[in-house]
Design a protein around this motif. Structure first.
Motif, short mmCIF file in Angstrom:
data_model
loop_
_atom_site.label_atom_id
_atom_site.label_comp_id
_atom_site.label_asym_id
_atom_site.label_seq_id
_atom_site.Cartn_x
_atom_site.Cartn_y
_atom_site.Cartn_z
N THR A 1 0.85 -1.19 0.00
CA THR A 1 0.00 0.00 0.00
C THR A 1 0.89 1.24 0.00
N PHE A 2 0.27 2.39 -0.23
CA PHE A 2 1.00 3.65 -0.03
C PHE A 2 0.04 4.75 0.31
N ARG A 3 0.61 5.80 0.94
CA ARG A 3 -0.11 7.01 1.33
C ARG A 3 0.85 8.17 1.09
N VAL A 4 0.55 8.99 0.11
CA VAL A 4 1.45 10.07 -0.26
C VAL A 4 0.75 11.40 -0.04
N PRO A 5 1.24 12.26 0.87
CA PRO A 5 0.63 13.59 1.03
C PRO A 5 0.77 14.39 -0.26
N THR B 1 -3.71 7.57 -2.21
CA THR B 1 -3.70 6.32 -1.45
C THR B 1 -3.90 5.12 -2.36
N TYR B 2 -3.29 4.02 -1.94
CA TYR B 2 -3.46 2.74 -2.61
C TYR B 2 -3.64 1.69 -1.52
N ALA B 3 -4.67 0.82 -1.68
CA ALA B 3 -4.99 -0.16 -0.64
C ALA B 3 -5.15 -1.57 -1.19
N GLY B 4 -4.53 -1.85 -2.33
CA GLY B 4 -4.62 -3.19 -2.91
C GLY B 4 -5.41 -3.18 -4.21
N ASP B 5 -5.32 -4.29 -4.93
CA ASP B 5 -5.99 -4.41 -6.23
C ASP B 5 -7.49 -4.18 -6.10
N ASN C 1 -8.33 3.41 -3.76
CA ASN C 1 -7.23 3.79 -4.65
C ASN C 1 -7.62 5.08 -5.36
N LYS C 2 -7.21 6.20 -4.80
CA LYS C 2 -7.61 7.49 -5.35
C LYS C 2 -6.77 8.59 -4.73
N VAL C 3 -6.89 9.79 -5.30
CA VAL C 3 -6.31 10.98 -4.72
C VAL C 3 -7.46 11.82 -4.19
#
Length: 278
Positions: free
Chosen positions: A34-38, A45-49, A54-56
């Motif tokens: 996963t990732f979380r980018v300010p 954010t990304y939370a898996g397939d 999964n959006k900004v």
């Protein structure tokens, strides 16, 4: 009610923080990358397939991102073979829209953000149907999950269609990590039988209604009205000043929320990048 920039920024920040919390919860529970980018006041954010998270979100209230920041965000999504999508408030920095359209993003739809103030003494409401009961459901998560997912898979066909459709497994995962990320679960029953499900997240003085649905058999019977009433009562008890919910334009859910005292605060534009631009 009039939603000013300060309140809109608070709502968008709460939305972005919830997305980030869901991304963290996905990594903790399922061990997925996963990732979380300010980014400009919000988060990518990304939370898996196939995840709805999964959006900004929330961006455009903390300045405008640099081209290098957008390059980094796009690269991260590309690494997971995930499309890049922005949900941007119509009250956000206008230059952000110009920047994204210049990078081959297209407007693909809208969603509406409805808001209402929570007075300490709510206005009188019609007595609920005696057969309908709404209770917290943390001890019945499996039942709550079944109702929430089945309701989402059989949406009401009024208003603008949902922009995205997700498979059952993705919805089940999303509902679980939403609870892990701090949303409260509420189950509605009719005559003792599960009929509807909803969520509530408390973010300081803001109450987020994180989703709700009713099984087709029990629609048009007041289940959603009671889910809203109970969640707003709990939000008042928690000291919240405003409640917020996101709906599709012209949908039955939007009509239900308008009857519950919510008004349109602003819309969000949904932008996606051209496939060939990736």
């Amino acid at each position: 009610m009039i939603v000013d920039l300060e309140l809109a920024a608070r709502i968008e920040r709460a939305e972005a923080e919830f997305m980030a919390a869901c991304s963290r919860a996905a990594a903790t529970r399922y061990g997925v990358p996963t990732f979380r980018v300010p980014i400009a006041g919000g988060f990518a954010t990304y939370a898996g397939d196939d995840s709805p998270f999964n959006k900004v979100a929330g961006t455009g209230f903390g300045g405008v991102p640099t081209g290098a920041t957008l390059d980094d965000v796009e690269r991260r999504y590309a690494e997971h073979r995930s499309p890049v999508g922005f949900e941007i408030s119509t009250l956000a920095e206008p230059a952000l829209f110009e920047m994204l359209t210049g990078r081959d993003y297209l407007l693909v739809g809208f969603e509406d953000v409805l808001v209402r103030a929570l007075s300490p003494r709510p206005r009188a409401a019609a007595p609920p149907d005696r057969e309908i009961a709404v209770t917290r459901a943390e001890d019945r998560i499996a039942v709550w999950m079944d109702v929430a997912v089945e309701s989402a898979l059989t949406p009401d066909d009024h208003g603008v269609p949902q922009l995205d459709a997700f498979p059952r497994q993705a919805l089940e995962t999303a509902e679980q990590i939403g609870i892990d990320a701090g949303a409260r679960a509420y189950l509605a029953t009719v005559g003792g039988r599960p009929a509807g499900a909803g969520g509530l997240r408390i973010s300081g003085p803001l109450a987020q209604l994180t989703g709700a649905g009713t099984l087709p058999t029990y629609r048009r019977r007041g289940v959603q009205a009671e889910l809203v009433r109970v969640r707003l009562a709990d939000a008042r008890a928690a000291g919240c000043e405003h409640a917020v919910v996101t709906t599709q334009p012209g949908s039955t859910s939007q009509a239900n929320m308008r009857r519950a005292g919510f008004e349109l605060g602003y819309s969000r534009a949904v932008l996606a990048r051209r496939a060939e631009a990736g």
